[in-house]
Write a protein that holds these residues in place. Structure first.
Motif, short mmCIF file in Angstrom:
data_model
loop_
_atom_site.label_atom_id
_atom_site.label_comp_id
_atom_site.label_asym_id
_atom_site.label_seq_id
_atom_site.Cartn_x
_atom_site.Cartn_y
_atom_site.Cartn_z
N GLU A 15 0.88 -1.34 -0.31
CA GLU A 15 -0.34 0.35 0.12
C GLU A 15 0.60 1.24 -0.11
OE1 GLU A 15 -3.58 -1.48 2.67
OE2 GLU A 15 -2.57 -0.45 3.29
N ALA A 16 2.11 1.51 0.58
CA ALA A 16 2.83 2.54 0.90
C ALA A 16 3.38 2.61 -0.48
CB ALA A 16 3.95 1.83 1.68
N MET A 17 3.82 0.93 -0.98
CA MET A 17 4.19 1.93 -2.67
C MET A 17 3.80 1.79 -3.28
SD MET A 17 7.85 1.96 -1.65
CE MET A 17 8.38 1.66 -3.42
N ASP A 18 2.91 1.20 -3.48
CA ASP A 18 1.70 1.72 -4.48
C ASP A 18 1.56 2.93 -4.79
OD1 ASP A 18 2.40 -0.86 -5.34
OD2 ASP A 18 0.76 -1.46 -4.64
N HIS A 19 1.39 4.14 -3.85
CA HIS A 19 1.40 5.18 -3.48
C HIS A 19 2.47 5.98 -4.18
CE1 HIS A 19 -1.25 9.19 -2.42
NE2 HIS A 19 0.02 8.81 -1.77
N ASP A 20 2.79 6.20 -5.38
CA ASP A 20 4.32 6.67 -5.37
C ASP A 20 5.04 6.58 -5.38
OD1 ASP A 20 5.41 8.59 -8.05
OD2 ASP A 20 4.86 10.86 -6.23
N PHE A 21 5.83 5.27 -5.25
CA PHE A 21 6.44 4.61 -4.89
C PHE A 21 6.90 5.53 -3.46
CE2 PHE A 21 7.12 4.44 -9.08
CZ PHE A 21 7.19 3.25 -9.69
N GLY A 22 6.05 4.98 -2.70
CA GLY A 22 6.35 5.55 -0.94
C GLY A 22 7.20 4.81 -0.19
N THR A 23 8.60 5.05 -0.28
CA THR A 23 9.44 3.92 0.07
C THR A 23 9.79 4.27 1.60
OG1 THR A 23 11.58 5.47 -0.79
CG2 THR A 23 10.58 4.00 -1.70
N PRO A 24 9.48 5.94 2.30
CA PRO A 24 9.57 6.42 3.36
C PRO A 24 9.34 5.41 4.27
CG PRO A 24 9.53 8.31 2.11
CD PRO A 24 9.16 7.73 1.50
N GLU A 25 7.61 5.51 4.11
CA GLU A 25 6.64 4.45 4.73
C GLU A 25 6.99 2.90 4.48
OE1 GLU A 25 2.36 6.38 3.27
OE2 GLU A 25 1.95 4.70 5.52
N GLY A 26 7.08 2.64 3.50
CA GLY A 26 7.23 1.27 2.91
C GLY A 26 8.48 0.97 4.50
N MET A 27 10.11 1.90 4.56
CA MET A 27 10.87 2.02 5.14
C MET A 27 10.08 1.80 6.57
SD MET A 27 13.73 1.06 4.33
CE MET A 27 14.29 0.87 6.08
N ALA A 28 9.12 2.41 7.00
CA ALA A 28 8.78 2.13 8.29
C ALA A 28 8.76 0.84 8.56
CB ALA A 28 7.58 3.52 8.49
N VAL A 29 7.02 0.48 7.43
CA VAL A 29 6.85 -1.16 8.09
C VAL A 29 7.95 -1.71 8.24
CG1 VAL A 29 5.68 -2.86 6.68
CG2 VAL A 29 5.42 -0.19 6.20
N VAL A 30 8.96 -1.80 7.56
CA VAL A 30 10.67 -2.43 7.42
C VAL A 30 10.68 -2.27 9.12
CG1 VAL A 30 12.66 -3.31 7.17
CG2 VAL A 30 11.25 -2.54 4.86
N PHE A 31 10.65 -1.22 9.13
CA PHE A 31 12.02 -1.00 10.98
C PHE A 31 10.57 -1.34 11.80
CE2 PHE A 31 14.64 2.02 9.08
CZ PHE A 31 15.76 1.30 9.67
N GLU A 32 9.41 -1.61 11.85
CA GLU A 32 8.09 -1.83 12.57
C GLU A 32 8.52 -3.23 12.52
OE1 GLU A 32 3.96 -1.24 12.71
OE2 GLU A 32 5.00 0.21 12.48
N THR A 33 8.19 -4.02 11.03
CA THR A 33 9.19 -5.60 11.50
C THR A 33 10.06 -5.78 12.17
OG1 THR A 33 7.26 -5.33 9.73
CG2 THR A 33 8.30 -7.12 10.34
N VAL A 34 10.92 -5.44 11.59
CA VAL A 34 12.31 -5.32 12.67
C VAL A 34 12.26 -5.57 13.94
CG1 VAL A 34 14.73 -4.90 13.10
CG2 VAL A 34 13.61 -4.74 10.87
N ARG A 35 11.63 -4.34 14.81
CA ARG A 35 11.11 -4.33 16.12
C ARG A 35 10.21 -5.54 16.22
NH1 ARG A 35 7.06 -2.68 18.15
NH2 ARG A 35 6.66 -1.35 16.71
N ARG A 36 9.65 -6.07 15.71
CA ARG A 36 8.44 -6.78 16.51
C ARG A 36 9.69 -8.35 16.26
NH1 ARG A 36 3.35 -6.43 12.19
NH2 ARG A 36 2.56 -8.31 13.39
#
Length: 461
Positions: free
Chosen positions: A349-370
RNA sequence: GCGUCGGUGCCCGAGCGGCCCAAGGGAACGGCCUGCAAAGCCGUACAGUCGCGGGUUCAAAUCCCGCCCGGCGCUCCA
């Protein structure tokens, strides 16, 4: 997915020319000098887009050209007493080495302007034949004012453009109109030339990309990208050439913002650039840190770079790596296909919105924490493997190059292992002075220890 | 000057009408873990004017108008 199209000046639905396929043309460099961080941003932006598009299932044809003939190359060759070919080949090699070091995937096609001169001549012939262009002693020019919608990409009318041009450009009497630009430049003494119906000469900058893009990707290709400093004149003129020739050019235009240093665009002409090579030499983590930094800023937003933000990004990379080590130590099975579906959904969803990499990275980091919490036996312990593998996969979609692996294959691994064992023995006999001494020694060797529930592990800093 | 993008915590930086008393990263502080650290986890403090001033709306960081400041472009440029 939605992307921001410069021409329409809006977020629009991305509908590829052919279902399941994406053709992307990203303007490459003119090779005559050191590639700098600005080039890195441009190349990485399209590398990330390409990786993502491939990950979601598109067959991507990524074309990035090499401009190997132009004034700068000619001047450099003159200065150094070399041929233009020597200059271009040398700097192309430097450029490609830098791209490789940045973990930028090689484009599927990397055309050289000098290999497409015949196509360019054919293109120009069409333009001359249909009355869009005219030849004179100094070259061949496009009649810009005849082109429907000229200036639309920069959102300016020809008159507005002409107004701006007057102040900075010397009026060239060879042109019917100041706005006209060269498709073909007549030979000057000492310059490399090609034969053409209009005499010996060389192609203009814009016709190079237009001819290569259309020849390789065909009419109506999907995406044309580049730095936003190319919107005018380069992209505007490429587009004008295609329109004048009656051909459909790119369906969408993508432009990445500049990378600034000290409040100004990093550029060769300002001389305020850091070369990719130098930055990578400063710290082994910098290639990935630079990528992370770029990912955490949207590609259309200007990014100011300095030592401070690079250091911050390095810490972020370390956080990613630490999770991977933890996963390795906890015996995560890298061959497992377990993933966290919801995380994938949010990432997309993040990336499909004009390559929303900052939000994509937020998802990655949140997943790292989990994943970290789960690996340490927290609430989601049963999901540990899926979370860790999900975070790793997504980080790698971004080209962040995290991998579950072991560091034991180094030359001095045996020595380090025995020191770690000695330290653990000292710890067991409560000789903490000796234990700390060994740890300090390892630190001096660039080795960091982590005491985990599964024993002591080490890695290079 | 004209066009265009932007001004969000200590720093970087998402969000672009209600889910925002504002994501994520870095730095800081407290707790857990550790022999002590590191790493990790949990928690806290930071944005009380989301550049400034008006307006629209039941509702604005998000839309509109004006202003201030900055980037980029105006034919070398990624």
């Amino acid at each position: 997915m939605k992307i921001y199209d410069t021409l329409q000046d809006a977020l629009v639905d991305f509908v590829p020319r052919k279902e399941g396929e994406v053709s992307l043309y990203a303007c490459g460099p003119t090779v005559y000098s050191h590639p700098h961080l600005g080039h890195a941003r441009q190349a990485m932006t399209y590398d990330i887009m390409r990786r993502y598009l491939e990950w979601i299932g598109f067959d991507v044809v990524h074309v990035a050209n090499i401009t190997d003939i132009d004034d700068n190359i000619i001047n450099r060759a003159l200065d150094e007493g070399k041929t233009e070919t020597e200059v271009a080949q040398y700097w192309e090699k430097v450029y490609i080495e830098a791209m490789d070091a940045l973990n930028i995937l090689p484009p599927n096609v990397r055309p050289h302007a000098t290999d497409y001169v015949a196509e360019m001549i054919e293109f120009i012939t069409t333009l001359v034949d249909n009355g869009s262009a005219y030849a004179n002693d100094s070259g061949v020019y496009l009649r810009v004012r005849q082109v429907e919608g000229y200036g639309d990409l920069v959102h300016r009318t020809p008159d507005e453009l002409a107004e701006g041009a007057g102040a900075r450009v010397e009026v060239d009497d060879n042109k019917e109109d100041p706005l006209d630009f060269a498709l073909w430049k007549a030979a000057k003494p000492g310059e490399p030339t090609w034969d053409s119906p209009w005499g010996a000469g060389r192609p203009g900058w814009h016709i190079e990309c237009a001819a290569m893009a259309l020849d390789i990707l065909g009419d109506d290709f999907d995406l044309h990208g580049g730095g936003n400093d190319l919107v005018f004149p380069h992209h505007t003129n490429e587009r004008a050439e295609a329109i004048a020739a009656g051909r459909s050019f790119s369906r969408y235009w993508l432009h990445n913002a500049m990378l600034n240093i000290g409040g100004e665009k990093m550029s060769k002409s300002l001389g305020n650039f850091d070369t990719i090579k130098d930055v990578l030499a400063q710290d082994p983590l910098n290639a990935r840190a630079l990528r992370l930094m770029l990912l955490q800023t949207h590609y259309r937003k200007t990014l100011e770079i300095n030592d401070d933000v690079m250091a911050q990004a390095r810490e972020g990379v370390k956080r990613l790596d630490a999770m991977v080590r933890k996963a390795t130590n906890n015996g995560v099975d890298i061959t497992s296909t377990e993933r966290d579906a919801e995380t994938f959904t949010r990432f997309r969803e993040a990336m499909d919105h004009d390559f929303g990499t900052p939000e994509g990275m937020a998802v990655v980091f949140e997943t790292v924490r989990r994943a970290n919490g789960a690996l340490d036996g927290g609430d989601e312990a049963d999901q540990a493997q899926a979370l860790a593998l999900t975070a790793i996969e997504l980080a790698n979609v971004f080209g962040l190059d995290v991998a579950v692996g072991d560091s034991a294959d180094d030359d001095d691994a045996d020595q380090i292992e025995s020191m770690v064992t000695a330290r653990n023995e000292a710890k067991a006999s409560k000789d903490y002075g000796e234990a700390d001494r060994i740890r300090d020694e390892l630190t001096a060797m660039g080795i960091t220890l982590e005491d985990t529930a599964n024993g002591t592990v080490w890695h290079r800093t």
